[in-house]
Design a protein around this motif. Structure first.
Motif, PDB file in Angstrom:
ATOM      1  N   SER A  46       4.411 -12.902  -0.273  1.00 59.60           N
ATOM      2  CA  SER A  46       3.694 -11.670  -0.588  1.00 59.60           C
ATOM      3  C   SER A  46       3.921 -10.972  -1.740  1.00 59.60           C
ATOM      4  N   ASP A  47       5.103 -11.053  -2.362  1.00 59.55           N
ATOM      5  CA  ASP A  47       5.304 -10.750  -3.825  1.00 59.55           C
ATOM      6  C   ASP A  47       4.452 -11.245  -4.804  1.00 59.55           C
ATOM      7  N   ILE A  48       4.277 -12.430  -4.759  1.00 63.51           N
ATOM      8  CA  ILE A  48       3.645 -13.290  -5.638  1.00 63.51           C
ATOM      9  C   ILE A  48       2.091 -12.872  -5.495  1.00 63.51           C
ATOM     10  N   ILE A  49       1.679 -12.761  -4.185  1.00 61.59           N
ATOM     11  CA  ILE A  49       0.231 -12.328  -4.098  1.00 61.59           C
ATOM     12  C   ILE A  49      -0.053 -10.896  -4.702  1.00 61.59           C
ATOM     13  N   ASN A  50       1.034 -10.177  -4.218  1.00 59.58           N
ATOM     14  CA  ASN A  50       0.842  -8.690  -4.829  1.00 59.58           C
ATOM     15  C   ASN A  50       0.817  -8.503  -6.200  1.00 59.58           C
ATOM     16  N   ASP A  51       1.627  -9.449  -6.721  1.00 60.21           N
ATOM     17  CA  ASP A  51       1.654  -9.314  -8.326  1.00 60.21           C
ATOM     18  C   ASP A  51       0.360  -9.904  -8.976  1.00 60.21           C
ATOM     19  N   ARG A  52      -0.298 -10.863  -8.444  1.00 61.23           N
ATOM     20  CA  ARG A  52      -1.514 -11.423  -8.806  1.00 61.23           C
ATOM     21  C   ARG A  52      -2.665 -10.435  -8.743  1.00 61.23           C
ATOM     22  N   LEU A  53      -2.668  -9.734  -7.574  1.00 59.14           N
ATOM     23  CA  LEU A  53      -3.909  -8.650  -7.363  1.00 59.14           C
ATOM     24  C   LEU A  53      -3.497  -7.397  -8.003  1.00 59.14           C
ATOM     25  N   ASN A  54      -2.397  -7.290  -8.921  1.00 57.50           N
ATOM     26  CA  ASN A  54      -1.883  -6.162  -9.315  1.00 57.50           C
ATOM     27  C   ASN A  54      -1.762  -5.049  -8.333  1.00 57.50           C
ATOM     28  N   LEU A  55      -1.499  -5.417  -7.349  1.00 58.09           N
ATOM     29  CA  LEU A  55      -1.146  -4.285  -6.176  1.00 58.09           C
ATOM     30  C   LEU A  55       0.448  -3.867  -6.062  1.00 58.09           C
ATOM     31  N   ALA A  56       1.309  -4.496  -6.682  1.00 59.95           N
ATOM     32  CA  ALA A  56       2.672  -4.356  -6.544  1.00 59.95           C
ATOM     33  C   ALA A  56       3.015  -2.951  -7.387  1.00 59.95           C
ATOM     34  N   GLN A 121      -7.233   1.059  -4.353  1.00 58.60           N
ATOM     35  CA  GLN A 121      -7.549   2.521  -4.508  1.00 58.60           C
ATOM     36  C   GLN A 121      -6.683   3.266  -2.945  1.00 58.60           C
ATOM     37  N   HIS A 122      -6.419   2.565  -2.159  1.00 60.85           N
ATOM     38  CA  HIS A 122      -5.669   3.085  -1.046  1.00 60.85           C
ATOM     39  C   HIS A 122      -4.071   2.936  -1.073  1.00 60.85           C
ATOM     40  N   GLY A 123      -3.652   1.995  -2.031  1.00 64.84           N
ATOM     41  CA  GLY A 123      -2.194   1.912  -2.061  1.00 64.84           C
ATOM     42  C   GLY A 123      -1.634   1.033  -1.296  1.00 64.84           C
ATOM     43  N   TRP A 124      -2.615   0.053  -0.724  1.00 63.13           N
ATOM     44  CA  TRP A 124      -2.095  -1.120   0.267  1.00 63.13           C
ATOM     45  C   TRP A 124      -1.635  -2.336  -0.621  1.00 63.13           C
ATOM     46  N   ARG A 125      -0.725  -2.956   0.324  1.00 59.24           N
ATOM     47  CA  ARG A 125      -0.112  -4.337  -0.286  1.00 59.24           C
ATOM     48  C   ARG A 125      -0.320  -5.448   0.753  1.00 59.24           C
ATOM     49  N   VAL A 126      -0.257  -6.606   0.364  1.00 56.11           N
ATOM     50  CA  VAL A 126      -0.422  -7.782   1.221  1.00 56.11           C
ATOM     51  C   VAL A 126       1.133  -7.800   1.714  1.00 56.11           C
ATOM     52  N   ASN A 127       1.374  -8.017   3.101  1.00 51.12           N
ATOM     53  CA  ASN A 127       2.606  -8.264   3.844  1.00 51.12           C
ATOM     54  C   ASN A 127       2.364  -9.431   4.752  1.00 51.12           C
ATOM     55  N   LEU A 128       2.964 -10.370   4.680  1.00 48.41           N
ATOM     56  CA  LEU A 128       2.880 -11.683   5.545  1.00 48.41           C
ATOM     57  C   LEU A 128       3.938 -11.694   6.483  1.00 48.41           C
ATOM     58  N   ARG A 129       4.911 -10.957   6.349  1.00 49.10           N
ATOM     59  CA  ARG A 129       6.215 -10.950   6.956  1.00 49.10           C
ATOM     60  C   ARG A 129       6.127 -10.899   8.425  1.00 49.10           C
ATOM     61  N   PHE A 130       4.881 -10.459   9.183  1.00 45.82           N
ATOM     62  CA  PHE A 130       4.531 -10.446  10.657  1.00 45.82           C
ATOM     63  C   PHE A 130       4.473 -11.878  11.076  1.00 45.82           C
ATOM     64  N   LEU A 131       4.182 -12.770  10.169  1.00 46.86           N
ATOM     65  CA  LEU A 131       3.994 -14.452  10.479  1.00 46.86           C
ATOM     66  C   LEU A 131       5.520 -15.018  10.834  1.00 46.86           C
ATOM     67  N   ALA A 132       6.516 -14.360  10.345  1.00 47.97           N
ATOM     68  CA  ALA A 132       8.057 -14.918  10.555  1.00 47.97           C
ATOM     69  C   ALA A 132       8.462 -14.731  11.980  1.00 47.97           C
ATOM     70  N   GLN A 133       7.933 -13.776  12.802  1.00 49.35           N
ATOM     71  CA  GLN A 133       8.417 -13.316  14.168  1.00 49.35           C
ATOM     72  C   GLN A 133       8.286 -14.572  14.917  1.00 49.35           C
ATOM     73  N   LYS A 134       9.245 -14.611  16.013  1.00 51.58           N
ATOM     74  CA  LYS A 134       9.188 -15.828  16.949  1.00 51.58           C
ATOM     75  C   LYS A 134       8.358 -16.153  17.686  1.00 51.58           C
ATOM     76  N   PRO A 135       7.552 -15.225  18.503  1.00 50.77           N
ATOM     77  CA  PRO A 135       6.490 -15.360  19.173  1.00 50.77           C
ATOM     78  C   PRO A 135       5.441 -15.945  18.463  1.00 50.77           C
ATOM     79  N   VAL A 136       5.082 -15.536  16.966  1.00 58.19           N
ATOM     80  CA  VAL A 136       3.768 -15.846  16.209  1.00 58.19           C
ATOM     81  C   VAL A 136       4.302 -17.354  15.838  1.00 58.19           C
ATOM     82  N   VAL A 137       5.602 -17.671  15.373  1.00 58.08           N
ATOM     83  CA  VAL A 137       5.737 -19.255  15.096  1.00 58.08           C
ATOM     84  C   VAL A 137       5.449 -20.072  16.184  1.00 58.08           C
TER      85      VAL A 137
END
Length: 151
Positions: A46-56, A121-137
């Motif tokens: 997520s940090d890499i994606i946010n850096d590439r999209l200049n969202l960090a 514009q809205h100050g949003w970032r990419v967060n992929l952490r929800f994919l690490a929850q056990k039910p999702v895995v």
């Protein structure tokens, strides 16, 4: 479920009124419902994606401030099918697959640029952490194993 004083119920190592994390949501402590190594991997991704999209850097600034760049998408030669159809004297215009591919590419790039501009514009970032929850895995593993069996 263990019962604490005054009839409070415990949720793991927290009580239900005691969870008050006030920081970067991606940097919160790893919970018991998450896969730890996957959380670390997805936060880095997520940090890499946010850096590439200049969202960090938008986290530090106000979320209502507009970004400085005006374009958002790369420069490309665009084929306008509507103008081609209007300017043509033939009833049937022959478009090659290459022209159609260029038009689809231009449309997708403009959509991607608009999406990135809205995120900034809205100050949003990419967060992929929800994919690490056990039910999702577990769901991902079940779907993956089902797809492997089908092939």
């Amino acid at each position: 479920m263990p019962v604490l004083q005054d009839g409070e119920r415990a949720l793991g190592r927290h009580t239900c009124f005691d969870i008050k994390y006030r920081g970067d949501w991606m940097r919160r402590p790893i919970e018991s419902t998450e896969v730890a190594w996957l959380v670390r991997l997805l936060v880095k991704l997520s940090d890499i994606i946010n850096d590439r999209l200049n969202l960090a850097e938008q986290v530090r600034t106000s979320c209502h401030k507009l970004s400085d760049d005006t374009g958002g998408s790369s420069k490309f030669e665009e084929l306008n099918v509507a103008e081609l159809l209007r300017s043509s004297k033939d009833f049937a215009v022959n478009l090659s697959l290459l022209d159609l591919a260029k038009e689809i590419r231009a449309f997708l790039l403009s959509c991607w640029g608009a999406l990135c501009d809205q995120l900034r514009q809205h100050g949003w970032r990419v967060n992929l952490r929800f994919l690490a929850q056990k039910p999702v895995v577990v769901l991902i593993l079940v779907v993956f194993s089902w797809l492997v069996r089908k092939v």
